[in-house]
Design a protein around this motif. Structure first.
Motif, PDB file in Angstrom:
ATOM      1  N   MET A   1     -24.246  13.222 -46.236  1.00 21.46           N
ATOM      2  CA  MET A   1     -24.925  12.175 -45.488  1.00 21.46           C
ATOM      3  C   MET A   1     -25.970  12.713 -44.514  1.00 21.46           C
ATOM      4  O   MET A   1     -26.223  12.122 -43.475  1.00 21.46           O
ATOM      5  N   ALA A   2     -26.577  13.821 -44.865  1.00 26.93           N
ATOM      6  CA  ALA A   2     -27.578  14.435 -43.993  1.00 26.93           C
ATOM      7  C   ALA A   2     -28.742  13.485 -43.713  1.00 26.93           C
ATOM      8  O   ALA A   2     -29.311  13.480 -42.623  1.00 26.93           O
ATOM      9  N   GLU A   3     -29.090  12.652 -44.694  1.00 27.02           N
ATOM     10  CA  GLU A   3     -30.220  11.743 -44.522  1.00 27.02           C
ATOM     11  C   GLU A   3     -29.927  10.658 -43.482  1.00 27.02           C
ATOM     12  O   GLU A   3     -30.836  10.118 -42.866  1.00 27.02           O
ATOM     13  N   LYS A   4     -28.663  10.332 -43.299  1.00 33.69           N
ATOM     14  CA  LYS A   4     -28.283   9.301 -42.329  1.00 33.69           C
ATOM     15  C   LYS A   4     -28.242   9.834 -40.902  1.00 33.69           C
ATOM     16  O   LYS A   4     -28.349   9.076 -39.934  1.00 33.69           O
ATOM     17  N   GLN A   5     -28.065  11.137 -40.760  1.00 31.31           N
ATOM     18  CA  GLN A   5     -27.901  11.731 -39.436  1.00 31.31           C
ATOM     19  C   GLN A   5     -29.228  11.752 -38.677  1.00 31.31           C
ATOM     20  O   GLN A   5     -30.226  12.245 -39.197  1.00 31.31           O
ATOM     21  N   PRO A   6     -29.270  11.218 -37.452  1.00 31.90           N
ATOM     22  CA  PRO A   6     -30.518  11.210 -36.676  1.00 31.90           C
ATOM     23  C   PRO A   6     -30.977  12.619 -36.304  1.00 31.90           C
ATOM     24  O   PRO A   6     -32.168  12.876 -36.171  1.00 31.90           O
ATOM     25  N   VAL A   7     -30.003  13.538 -36.101  1.00 35.66           N
ATOM     26  CA  VAL A   7     -30.312  14.941 -35.803  1.00 35.66           C
ATOM     27  C   VAL A   7     -29.303  15.821 -36.544  1.00 35.66           C
ATOM     28  O   VAL A   7     -28.185  15.399 -36.823  1.00 35.66           O
TER      29      VAL A   7
END
Length: 361
Positions: free
Chosen positions: A182-188
């Motif tokens: 879920m790297a794309e969902k993480q803001p940072v």
């Protein structure tokens, strides 16, 4: 002579305190998903970071607002950060909150479309109009309205979270692989930084509202206790909803309104009720932001104030037609970075002077 603490007023302050955070980001679950759930098991450490941060900063802002409620020249940014830095934040805040209004209006459109099939434009327009009306009726009346909205959303969120966790607890085993997938969902990329950003965004953005809310307390003790209880209740709700979303992360991660999906899994009728509660939560935050933005430039109750609020609502409506999930990731993150210095100043001043001295918080 020590003035007696009014328990009812504490509850009113607590309700209005959590109502600020109960906007489209929280109530829909999208905010919790991006700043907590998508980091997997580390989300529980993020909750601990936020509990400490909110307990230090929130009561400090409300307490200072109560102490200075009779001072017409009081500026909470100047009080905590000094004259020059305070002047910067005084102009930065309405810009940040206007962006927040855009997110909330977009969120209302996404919520109504996902459950009722109402056109996104219509849903966004309804929220823009409601925010305008709330500004016209005045701050004191607004506080009375939203003071029950926050606890209502908390109670419903806790119920949905408990039922989901108890029923689907085995699904938590999926959370182990969340961080990588879920790297794309993480803001940072840094999980700990996400926790600090969430504290900074909510408490810097809500600082003017919280200062005014603190001033509604008859005593500083009422303001501080209301904010403290509100923080604990808020974090408990995030804990339950974060855990609930982790139990079905494969599905909740791809939805704009994951909390509505979890509610509908329990009962379709319950989902319909929750969709209305979601709109109430969005209304509470959006209206608070509308008041803060307008209060910077015009006086409430005047013709100029009404015209300004109508224009602000109109522009926010058109900008709110942008994708909801994308807006949260971008705006919340940037606003969080900008607020780091302010929350640092509040923490320093409160921890340095203690919580029992009336001259500062």
């Amino acid at each position: 002579m020590v003035q007696e603490t009014d328990k009812f007023n504490i509850l009113k302050i607590m309700g209005a305190y959590v109502a600020w955070v109960m906007g489209s980001g929280f109530a829909t679950g999208q905010e919790i998903m991006q700043f907590f759930t998508c980091y997997g098991y580390k989300s529980f450490v993020l909750l601990a970071i936020n509990l400490v941060g909110f307990l230090i900063i929130g009561p400090g802002i409300l307490g200072a607002g109560q102490i200075n409620r009779d001072n017409p020249e009081y500026n909470h940014f100047g009080f905590f950060c000094g004259k020059k830095l305070g002047a910067f934040y005084s102009w930065y805040l309405p810009i940040s909150l206007f962006a927040g209004m855009v997110i909330l209006i977009s969120g209302s459109g996404a919520t109504l479309k996902e459950y009722f099939g109402i056109n996104h434009y219509v849903g966004a327009l309804i929220m823009a109009i409601l925010a305008f009306v709330s500004y016209v009726i005045g701050f004191q009346r607004f506080v009375k309205i939203v003071s029950f909205i926050g606890p209502t959303i908390i109670a419903f969120t806790v119920f949905v979270g408990i039922v989901t966790v108890v029923r689907d607890f085995d699904g938590l085993s999926q959370a182990a692989a969340v961080s990588d997938s879920m790297a794309e969902k993480q803001p940072v990329g840094q999980w700990w930084l996400a926790g600090l950003l969430y504290i900074s965004y909510n408490l810097t953005g809500g600082s003017a509202y919280y200062s005014a809310l603190g001033a509604t307390g008859a005593t500083r003790r009422e303001a501080v206790i209301g904010a403290t209880i509100g923080t604990v209740v808020l974090m408990a709700a995030i804990l339950l909803m974060n855990t609930a979303m982790l139990t079905d992360i494969g599905r909740t991660a791809v939805l704009d309104v994951p909390t509505l999906y979890l509610t509908k899994k329990i009962s379709v009728t319950l989902g319909a009720v929750f969709s209305v509660i979601l709109i109430m939560g969005i209304f509470s935050s959006c209206s608070a932001m509308m008041w803060t933005v307008c209060n910077k430039f015009v006086k409430q109750g005047t013709r100029k104030g009404i015209i300004f609020a109508a224009c602000a609502g109109g522009v926010a409506f058109f900008m709110g037609l942008l994708p909801f999930a994308d807006l949260i990731g971008i705006v919340y993150t940037l606003s969080g970075y900008a607020g780091f210095i302010f929350v640092g100043c509040v923490a320093y001043k409160r921890l340095k002077t203690g919580i029992d001295r009336n001259e500062s918080v």
